[in-house]
Design a protein around this motif. Structure first.
Motif, PDB file in Angstrom:
ATOM      1  N   ILE A 151       0.856  -1.187   0.000  1.00 17.05           N
ATOM      2  CA  ILE A 151       0.000   0.000   0.000  1.00 17.05           C
ATOM      3  C   ILE A 151       0.889   1.232   0.000  1.00 17.05           C
ATOM      4  O   ILE A 151       1.689   1.431   0.927  1.00 17.05           O
ATOM      5  N   ASN A 152       0.764   2.054  -1.034  1.00 17.48           N
ATOM      6  CA  ASN A 152       1.542   3.300  -1.162  1.00 17.48           C
ATOM      7  C   ASN A 152       3.055   3.051  -1.048  1.00 17.48           C
ATOM      8  O   ASN A 152       3.782   3.809  -0.388  1.00 17.48           O
ATOM      9  N   GLY A 153       3.507   1.953  -1.605  1.00 14.65           N
ATOM     10  CA  GLY A 153       4.935   1.655  -1.598  1.00 14.65           C
ATOM     11  C   GLY A 153       5.432   0.981  -0.342  1.00 14.65           C
ATOM     12  O   GLY A 153       6.618   0.622  -0.246  1.00 14.65           O
ATOM     13  N   LYS A 154       4.561   0.772   0.643  1.00 16.70           N
ATOM     14  CA  LYS A 154       4.948   0.105   1.883  1.00 16.70           C
ATOM     15  C   LYS A 154       4.293  -1.270   1.950  1.00 16.70           C
ATOM     16  O   LYS A 154       3.106  -1.422   1.635  1.00 16.70           O
ATOM     17  N   THR A 155       5.051  -2.285   2.364  1.00 21.24           N
ATOM     18  CA  THR A 155       4.529  -3.649   2.448  1.00 21.24           C
ATOM     19  C   THR A 155       4.007  -3.931   3.850  1.00 21.24           C
ATOM     20  O   THR A 155       4.707  -3.742   4.847  1.00 21.24           O
ATOM     21  N   TYR A 156       2.759  -4.379   3.914  1.00 21.56           N
ATOM     22  CA  TYR A 156       2.134  -4.772   5.179  1.00 21.56           C
ATOM     23  C   TYR A 156       1.993  -6.292   5.190  1.00 21.56           C
ATOM     24  O   TYR A 156       1.789  -6.920   4.144  1.00 21.56           O
ATOM     25  N   TYR A 173      -3.710   3.416   9.243  1.00 20.01           N
ATOM     26  CA  TYR A 173      -4.880   3.842   8.476  1.00 20.01           C
ATOM     27  C   TYR A 173      -4.814   5.340   8.176  1.00 20.01           C
ATOM     28  O   TYR A 173      -5.044   5.772   7.041  1.00 20.01           O
ATOM     29  N   ASN A 174      -4.484   6.136   9.231  1.00 26.17           N
ATOM     30  CA  ASN A 174      -4.389   7.596   9.051  1.00 26.17           C
ATOM     31  C   ASN A 174      -3.258   7.959   8.082  1.00 26.17           C
ATOM     32  O   ASN A 174      -3.366   8.912   7.309  1.00 26.17           O
ATOM     33  N   ASN A 175      -2.186   7.191   8.128  1.00 23.38           N
ATOM     34  CA  ASN A 175      -1.071   7.421   7.213  1.00 23.38           C
ATOM     35  C   ASN A 175      -1.480   7.141   5.763  1.00 23.38           C
ATOM     36  O   ASN A 175      -1.147   7.906   4.849  1.00 23.38           O
ATOM     37  N   ILE A 176      -2.223   6.038   5.573  1.00 32.45           N
ATOM     38  CA  ILE A 176      -2.715   5.700   4.228  1.00 32.45           C
ATOM     39  C   ILE A 176      -3.714   6.757   3.760  1.00 32.45           C
ATOM     40  O   ILE A 176      -3.678   7.199   2.603  1.00 32.45           O
ATOM     41  N   LYS A 177      -4.578   7.179   4.681  1.00 31.71           N
ATOM     42  CA  LYS A 177      -5.606   8.171   4.354  1.00 31.71           C
ATOM     43  C   LYS A 177      -4.989   9.521   3.978  1.00 31.71           C
ATOM     44  O   LYS A 177      -5.498  10.221   3.085  1.00 31.71           O
ATOM     45  N   SER A 178      -3.889   9.884   4.649  1.00 32.62           N
ATOM     46  CA  SER A 178      -3.249  11.174   4.376  1.00 32.62           C
ATOM     47  C   SER A 178      -2.683  11.248   2.966  1.00 32.62           C
ATOM     48  O   SER A 178      -2.484  12.339   2.420  1.00 32.62           O
ATOM     49  N   ARG A 179      -2.409  10.100   2.382  1.00 30.45           N
ATOM     50  CA  ARG A 179      -1.845  10.076   1.033  1.00 30.45           C
ATOM     51  C   ARG A 179      -2.934  10.019  -0.039  1.00 30.45           C
ATOM     52  O   ARG A 179      -2.626  10.036  -1.221  1.00 30.45           O
ATOM     53  N   VAL A 180      -4.195   9.898   0.415  1.00 29.86           N
ATOM     54  CA  VAL A 180      -5.306   9.938  -0.526  1.00 29.86           C
ATOM     55  C   VAL A 180      -5.654  11.385  -0.784  1.00 29.86           C
ATOM     56  O   VAL A 180      -5.735  12.191   0.137  1.00 29.86           O
ATOM     57  N   LYS A 181      -5.840  11.748  -2.030  1.00 29.24           N
ATOM     58  CA  LYS A 181      -6.111  13.133  -2.396  1.00 29.24           C
ATOM     59  C   LYS A 181      -7.389  13.643  -1.732  1.00 29.24           C
ATOM     60  O   LYS A 181      -8.328  12.880  -1.482  1.00 29.24           O
ATOM     61  N   VAL A 182      -7.416  14.952  -1.476  1.00 31.45           N
ATOM     62  CA  VAL A 182      -8.593  15.584  -0.862  1.00 31.45           C
ATOM     63  C   VAL A 182      -9.795  15.396  -1.787  1.00 31.45           C
ATOM     64  O   VAL A 182      -9.688  15.535  -2.997  1.00 31.45           O
TER      65      VAL A 182
END
Length: 635
Positions: free
Chosen positions: A402-407, A437-446
């Protein structure tokens, strides 16, 4: 001097009473097939926007069963009719007709019978279609069910094709028969390659092994068809050698054997002659017990699924700019005099790369669970009920980018926490730590459409929420008209509609009632067909049986003794297939349910109900039939 066509037509008209049963069989099969084909080819019925696939798909299994049955039944009726007529064909040869002329007569009269049965079947189907459609429309909803040209064409192609094959087969076989063979045909039993204790014991061993093997292996999946095949072979061997079992039983007591000497002396011929009939009827009973049990069980299972898959009474998803109605309008819609709103919650999620991502904190606060997820990991949530009667391949993804990070997967959770929706993959979600979740959400466009919410509502009585659900769907559809199409017009309507207990429950009831109606229809068809098969057999051998019993009477055998012997023979033909069929049907149901992880108590209960109804009807018919038959023989 009459030609062969005139002779054939004269015979057809003068012997119409002998032919009526064969015509009736073909006509009845054609009518039932036609009624099913009119639904199968109906445009409204096949339109997923009007009829849910959960209902329309229920027509496939009964239609397949009906098509196979129609083929087998017409073949059997034709063979019985030809066997009945062989003696007449032999007489034609005796008076000087050539084999070629006899074959022409056979072809001509069979063509007349085929035309009469197909046309009368189509006529009856057209007459009774209104009543049939009325019942179907009451079950599945108000749709336009009407007769179409395709149903006539498909029915005619199917039955004309069957009759052409059968006439061709009889034409070829008749060339190889000699006069003496045709004259003796009615007095010969069917070829019986079994008839000894080895095959009898082998049959019992196969039946027992088919029951024991799944228990010893503690596994049914993959063995269902094999076990059913083994038990059917075992049953056939037992039926083919039934005379051996009966004689062994009677020999236990000398008096019993002597008292049944007349019955025993005729037993081997009778079993050899009727083994295929007994086995065929056994298969019919197995089929109907299995499918009636399956239909009744499905009713309970899918009704339970409507509740288990909808933890909340009504839910809808706001995603991709769809379903964004105002709070004011929502409150206006859900306000009702009949039922009170008890709670409303909103669950936020992110739709990322076709995967639904949810915060553990938001999920815990919304649905009341207590899930803990480590940073950099996720819980694989599968929203399925393992007892829903369906197979599930819940394959866990071990790692996800997700967004270049592996979970990485922390654990697998199979549990229904909120209502499913077709617009997103709710059946498989990733539950991540709230910080992640907040980190992933912050990278989603407004204002990105990939952030959505699920509105989850509960009411004081979900059974009274039908009007609310209907009105809410109307308002959502009206709102979505002003937004861009995402999947397409009809697909958007389906994907963004509500999911509710009441809608799923109503759909489940309609689906289960529809399939139960279809199989009850086939139940009646199979009951009539099985007794017609027996009647065909008895009718074919009637003259020979009458002569035999007349000779026995002259030898000093009383009418009472003759009646008892006839009763015992009829009991084997009429009632034995019911006992075998019900027992095997129950076994097949249990085997299938075990492989599908369905509670076998349902299967046993409904198998017994279906079996008891069938054997009661058969016993009533047998009681009436044997009195008339015995009186006719003794007369």
């Amino acid at each position: 001097m009459m030609n062969f066509r005139q002779i054939s037509f004269r015979m057809f008209t003068s012997n119409i009473r002998q032919y009526y049963l064969y015509i009736a069989c073909g006509s009845f099969s054609t009518m039932i097939f036609f009624l099913f084909s009119t639904i199968m080819t109906n445009n409204d019925f096949n339109d997923s926007s009007k009829i849910d696939s959960m209902i329309s798909s229920n027509l496939y299994a009964p239609s397949l069963v009906l098509a196979i049955f129609s083929f087998v039944f017409i073949v059997y009726a034709h063979n019985s009719f030809i066997k009945f007529r062989k003696k007449d064909y032999a007489l034609f040869m005796v008076i000087g007709m050539t084999n070629s002329n006899v074959k022409k007569i056979m072809v001509f009269e069979n063509i007349l019978i085929a035309i009469a049965s197909i046309l009368s079947g189509l006529l009856l189907g057209t007459i009774f279609s209104k009543g049939f459609y009325f019942i179907v429309e009451k079950i599945i909803g108000n749709i336009d069910l009407s007769i179409n040209l395709k149903s006539y064409i498909y029915t005619m192609i199917f039955f004309v094709g069957i009759n052409m094959i059968l006439i061709l087969k009889s034409y070829i076989l008749l060339s190889h028969y000699k006069i003496i063979e045709l004259l003796k045909n009615g007095k010969l039993a069917d070829k019986n390659i079994t008839g000894n204790c080895i095959f009898a014991v082998l049959g019992v061993v196969l039946i027992i092994s088919s029951i024991i093997i799944p228990v010893l292996l503690n596994k049914t999946t993959g063995f269902v068809l094999i076990n059913i095949a083994i038990i059917l072979i075992g049953i056939y061997l037992v039926i083919a050698n039934l005379d051996w079992f009966i004689m062994k039983t009677l020999k236990i007591g000398k008096n019993r054997y002597i008292n049944n000497l007349l019955f025993v002396s005729n037993l081997k011929y009778k079993i050899g002659s009727c083994k295929n009939i007994i086995f065929s009827i056994t298969l019919l009973v197995v089929t109907i017990v299995f499918f009636i049990s399956f239909a009744l069980t499905s009713t309970e299972v899918i009704n339970n699924n409507a509740i288990s898959y909808n933890p909340y009474d009504i839910a809808y998803c706001n995603l991709y700019g769809k379903n964004g109605i105002s709070e004011e309008l929502l409150n206006k819609v859900i306000k009702s005099k009949d039922v009170q709103l008890t709670s409303i919650k909103k669950l936020e999620f992110i739709e990322k790369n076709k995967m639904t991502i949810i915060s553990n904190k938001i999920l815990n606060d919304t649905v009341g669970c207590n899930l803990k997820v480590e940073k950099g990991k996720y819980i694989s949530l599968f929203q399925t009920d393992i007892n829903d009667g369906y197979g599930h391949k819940d394959v866990e993804i071990k790692n996800y980018d997700i967004n270049g990070k592996t979970y990485y997967s922390q654990e697998k959770l199979v549990k229904i926490l909120f209502n499913t929706s077709p617009v997103i993959r709710y059946n498989y979600c990733l539950i991540v730590n709230n910080d992640d979740y907040n980190n992933i959400k912050s990278r989603v466009k407004v204002n990105n459409d990939d952030i959505g919410t699920i509105s989850l509502m509960n009411f004081s009585d979900w059974t009274k929420t039908e009007k609310i659900t209907s009105e809410l769907n109307k308002q959502l559809e009206m709102y979505n008209k002003n937004t861009r199409e995402f999947f397409g017009k009809s697909a958007d309507k389906y994907n963004f509609q509500t999911r509710s207990k009441i809608d799923d429950y109503i759909l489940a009831n309609r689906s289960s009632t529809f399939i139960l109606f279809l199989f009850c229809f086939i139940f009646i068809l199979f009951f009539i067909a099985s007794n017609l098969m027996i009647h065909f057999k008895i009718l074919t051998e009637f003259e020979g049986e009458k002569i035999k019993y007349k000779k026995l009477n002259k030898m000093g055998i009383t009418e009472k003794e003759l009646s008892n012997t006839i009763l015992k023979e009829l009991r084997i033909i009429f009632l034995l297939p019911c006992v075998f069929g019900i027992a095997i049907g129950m076994y097949c149901v249990c085997l299938k349910f075990l492989s599908a992880d369905i509670n076998t108590n349902y299967g046993i209960k409904y198998s017994i109900i279906a079996g008891v109804i069938y054997i009661m009807l058969e016993f009533i018919f047998y009681t009436i039939y044997n009195k008339q038959y015995i009186n006719k023989i003794l007369k």
